[in-house]
Design a protein around this motif. Structure first.
Motif, PDB file in Angstrom:
ATOM      1  N   TRP A 118      51.888   2.312  42.944  1.00  0.00           N
ATOM      2  CA  TRP A 118      52.585   1.330  43.764  1.00  0.00           C
ATOM      3  C   TRP A 118      52.646   0.038  42.964  1.00  0.00           C
ATOM      4  N   PRO A 119      53.669  -0.074  42.084  1.00  0.00           N
ATOM      5  CA  PRO A 119      53.738  -1.206  41.142  1.00  0.00           C
ATOM      6  C   PRO A 119      53.689  -2.583  41.784  1.00  0.00           C
ATOM      7  N   ARG A 120      54.145  -2.711  43.014  1.00  0.00           N
ATOM      8  CA  ARG A 120      54.070  -4.011  43.692  1.00  0.00           C
ATOM      9  C   ARG A 120      52.632  -4.524  43.687  1.00  0.00           C
ATOM     10  N   PHE A 121      51.678  -3.601  43.779  1.00  0.00           N
ATOM     11  CA  PHE A 121      50.267  -3.985  43.818  1.00  0.00           C
ATOM     12  C   PHE A 121      49.524  -3.668  42.521  1.00  0.00           C
ATOM     13  N   SER A 122      49.951  -2.652  41.784  1.00  0.00           N
ATOM     14  CA  SER A 122      49.219  -2.228  40.579  1.00  0.00           C
ATOM     15  C   SER A 122      49.805  -2.774  39.285  1.00  0.00           C
ATOM     16  N   ALA A 123      51.015  -3.332  39.351  1.00  0.00           N
ATOM     17  CA  ALA A 123      51.749  -3.772  38.144  1.00  0.00           C
ATOM     18  C   ALA A 123      51.936  -2.607  37.176  1.00  0.00           C
ATOM     19  N   GLY A 124      52.026  -1.384  37.724  1.00  0.00           N
ATOM     20  CA  GLY A 124      52.254  -0.207  36.896  1.00  0.00           C
ATOM     21  C   GLY A 124      50.995   0.363  36.258  1.00  0.00           C
ATOM     22  N   HIS A 125      49.836  -0.118  36.657  1.00  0.00           N
ATOM     23  CA  HIS A 125      48.570   0.358  36.080  1.00  0.00           C
ATOM     24  C   HIS A 125      48.395   1.870  36.235  1.00  0.00           C
ATOM     25  N   TYR A 126      48.878   2.429  37.340  1.00  0.00           N
ATOM     26  CA  TYR A 126      48.709   3.861  37.597  1.00  0.00           C
ATOM     27  C   TYR A 126      49.954   4.679  37.242  1.00  0.00           C
ATOM     28  N   LEU A 127      50.867   4.089  36.509  1.00  0.00           N
ATOM     29  CA  LEU A 127      52.027   4.815  35.999  1.00  0.00           C
ATOM     30  C   LEU A 127      51.553   5.576  34.761  1.00  0.00           C
ATOM     31  N   LEU A 128      51.063   6.796  34.962  1.00  0.00           N
ATOM     32  CA  LEU A 128      50.362   7.542  33.922  1.00  0.00           C
ATOM     33  C   LEU A 128      51.280   8.207  32.907  1.00  0.00           C
ATOM     34  N   ASP A 129      52.459   8.644  33.368  1.00  0.00           N
ATOM     35  CA  ASP A 129      53.408   9.297  32.464  1.00  0.00           C
ATOM     36  C   ASP A 129      54.791   9.250  33.109  1.00  0.00           C
ATOM     37  N   LYS A 130      55.772   9.804  32.431  1.00  0.00           N
ATOM     38  CA  LYS A 130      57.150   9.728  32.937  1.00  0.00           C
ATOM     39  C   LYS A 130      57.347  10.483  34.252  1.00  0.00           C
ATOM     40  N   ASP A 131      56.422  11.393  34.594  1.00  0.00           N
ATOM     41  CA  ASP A 131      56.553  12.170  35.822  1.00  0.00           C
ATOM     42  C   ASP A 131      55.782  11.583  37.002  1.00  0.00           C
ATOM     43  N   THR A 132      55.097  10.462  36.792  1.00  0.00           N
ATOM     44  CA  THR A 132      54.336   9.836  37.874  1.00  0.00           C
ATOM     45  C   THR A 132      55.292   9.374  38.966  1.00  0.00           C
ATOM     46  N   CYS A 133      54.992   9.724  40.205  1.00  0.00           N
ATOM     47  CA  CYS A 133      55.823   9.223  41.299  1.00  0.00           C
ATOM     48  C   CYS A 133      55.507   7.742  41.503  1.00  0.00           C
ATOM     49  N   VAL A 134      56.489   7.020  41.982  1.00  0.00           N
ATOM     50  CA  VAL A 134      56.365   5.581  42.157  1.00  0.00           C
ATOM     51  C   VAL A 134      56.774   5.213  43.565  1.00  0.00           C
ATOM     52  N   ARG A 135      55.947   4.440  44.237  1.00  0.00           N
ATOM     53  CA  ARG A 135      56.276   3.933  45.578  1.00  0.00           C
ATOM     54  C   ARG A 135      57.113   2.685  45.395  1.00  0.00           C
ATOM     55  N   GLU A 136      58.255   2.654  46.037  1.00  0.00           N
ATOM     56  CA  GLU A 136      59.146   1.493  45.955  1.00  0.00           C
ATOM     57  C   GLU A 136      58.959   0.633  47.194  1.00  0.00           C
TER      58      GLU A 136
END
Length: 145
Positions: free
Chosen positions: A125-143
């Motif tokens: 959830w980049p709004r809160f993590s700043a992409g910290h948990y964006l592990l790879d290109k297949d990571t789902c992202v909460r918008e």
């Protein structure tokens, strides 16, 4: 002088009331894939993992996410750092959300939120993590919110 002492006391109390905490305890129950209960010094603490989102009760994937989190942490000792203690969510998330402490949590050296994302049971959830948990290109992202 008395007014200065009272002002200093009020300042100290307001700072300590807003200070983030460091929790070490045992997980006693799981709500879903991003929140759980832990026992810390004979009190129950409700934790919301910072920076990720998983399905809520009644949503598709809820059972798998809750079951995965339970298998990872239930009954185990966990260490949680509340937002404000150098977590990925500092400056983006409040330290509390409703009745829950918002925190980055670890079992040993494993970041529980990162593990949930790695296992595809939660989304970054980049709004809160700043992409910290964006592990790879297949990571789902909460918008959004």
């Amino acid at each position: 002088m008395k007014a200065i002492s009272i002002a200093m006391l009020a300042l100290l109390l307001s700072v300590s009331a807003n200070a983030a905490d460091d929790y070490l305890g045992r997980v006693t129950g799981v709500d879903d894939g991003d929140s759980f209960w832990m026992s810390v010094e004979k009190r129950r603490v409700h934790i919301r993992l910072c920076g990720i989102d998983s399905p809520e009760r009644g949503e598709p994937g809820y059972g798998a996410a809750a079951g995965t989190l339970a298998a990872l942490i239930e009954g185990k000792q966990i260490h949680c750092l509340q937002v404000g203690l150098e977590t990925p969510c500092d400056g983006r998330s409040r330290p509390r959300n409703r009745d829950r402490v918002v925190a980055q949590c670890f079992i040993g050296h494993k970041d529980v939120a990162a593990e949930m994302v790695r296992l595809r049971q939660a989304c970054d959830w980049p709004r809160f993590s700043a992409g910290h948990y964006l592990l790879d290109k297949d990571t789902c992202v909460r918008e959004g919110n």
